[in-house]
Scaffold this active site. Structure first.
Site, short mmCIF file in Angstrom:
data_model
loop_
_atom_site.label_atom_id
_atom_site.label_comp_id
_atom_site.label_asym_id
_atom_site.label_seq_id
_atom_site.Cartn_x
_atom_site.Cartn_y
_atom_site.Cartn_z
N HIS A 138 0.85 -0.93 0.15
CA HIS A 138 0.25 -0.34 -0.17
C HIS A 138 1.11 1.60 -0.08
O HIS A 138 1.62 0.88 -0.54
CB HIS A 138 -0.48 0.45 1.49
CG HIS A 138 -0.61 0.43 2.08
ND1 HIS A 138 0.27 1.18 2.76
CD2 HIS A 138 -0.34 -1.08 3.59
CE1 HIS A 138 1.43 0.35 3.95
NE2 HIS A 138 0.36 -0.54 4.48
N CYS A 146 2.74 -4.88 6.28
CA CYS A 146 2.68 -4.49 5.46
C CYS A 146 3.53 -4.34 4.84
O CYS A 146 4.68 -3.36 5.31
CB CYS A 146 1.65 -3.95 5.75
SG CYS A 146 -0.08 -4.82 5.93
#
Length: 326
Positions: A138, A146
């Site tokens: 992202h 992430c």
């Protein structure tokens, strides 16, 4: 195989982002020109490789010969945890392994500008009892498991992914590694408890390096098995012993692995003073780390996110031990 490494984004990169239709933004003109030069099209299939230690994400595209060539390398702004696989929810570990991403895993409404889900846990990880969800690539520069590529970076990645899926690629492979799996890096990390797991990942790494094609991924014997056909079809239970093979393994791939193993042993035998990196909590590409060190967390947040998403654990990012690069 060649590719171009993207430079660190500047303020104009964020200023040029389209907020109203962020998921529909066109490919950059410079990238379209590069595709044309290399006789590729936006619709050609892609593959993504991620390297934690180097904090880089690579996009590969299939060329006219059917092999994948490196198209572009993106510096990663932030990943969290340490080198090694993710095993449980809340451990802040960014995952390592082989994943398959389909159109339904793209998120045009992400709180971090744009994102796509890696699909962790995969079939092997689920069988091993690993837990966690919503492990993403992202935007911004914040991570709790992430891979954060900045808003501008993920916008470009998302557009490349979108065009490949529109072109007919039903899903693409993501290979997430602890580091580039060279003999030198394997030697550096020889004493890590994850070394056996990394040796297994390297078999898939070697397959792609040698063949230029995404390896076929199977699961049995509590590990990944690459480019294998089995008597009776693909194994259903990742924890059960592997059934007999019905095809010989690629000799060139096997030879590559054996040669690298000999190089690794030679490096260790030479007694070269090599040490592995130890992370306080994840890493950051050296280009962003310089900005963080020189300008501070608030300034970097403005530069990497339209919403000024705070940099996750900036002190840990600066504790990342790559000082020799700065």
């Amino acid at each position: 195989m060649s590719g171009c490494v993207s430079t660190v984004l500047n303020v104009a990169d964020n200023a040029n982002l389209n907020v109203a239709d962020k998921a529909g933004q066109p490919l950059k003109a410079s990238l379209v020109s590069e595709l044309t030069r290399r006789k590729m099209t936006p619709a050609d299939p892609i593959l993504i490789r991620i390297f934690k230690d180097e904090s880089e994400l690579e996009i590969w595209k299939r060329d006219r010969a059917g092999r994948y060539a490196l198209l572009k390398t993106f510096p990663m702004c932030r990943w969290s945890g340490k080198l090694g696989p993710k095993t449980k929810n809340g451990d802040r570990q960014a995952p390592e392994g082989f994943y398959q991403v389909s159109a339904g895993m793209l998120n045009p409404s992400s709180q971090y500008y744009l994102s796509f889900n890696l699909g962790y846990p995969n079939k092997l990880e689920s069988a091993l009892g690993y837990s966690g969800e919503a492990l993403m690539v992202h935007g911004a520069c914040s991570s709790s498991g992430c891979f954060a590529l900045t808003d501008a970076g993920v916008a470009e990645i998302y557009a490349i992914v979108r065009e490949a899926i529109k072109g007919g690629q039903t899903s693409f492979q993501v290979q997430a590694f602890p580091f580039r799996m060279t003999p030198e890096n394997m030697a550096k990390n020889r004493n890590d408890p994850n070394f056996g797991f990394w040796t297994n990942l390297k078999q898939g790494y070697d397959s792609f390096e040698v063949t230029g094609r995404p390896p076929k991924v199977s699961y049995c014997g509590r590990r990944y098995v690459f480019d294998a056909d089995f008597e009776g079809g693909d194994p259903r239970d990742p924890l059960a012993p592997c059934p007999p093979l019905s095809n010989p393994l690629n000799g060139s791939v096997v030879a590559r692995g054996e040669a690298d193993a000999r190089k690794t042993e030679a490096i260790l035998a030479a007694g070269t003073n090599i040490t592995a990196h130890a992370y306080a909590d994840g890493g950051m590409n050296v280009s962003f780390r310089k900005l963080l060190k020189n300008r501070g967390a608030a300034a970097l947040a403005k530069q990497t996110s339209l919403d000024d998403v705070p940099i996750s654990r900036p002190e840990a990012a600066l504790a990342d031990p790559h000082s020799a690069e700065e």
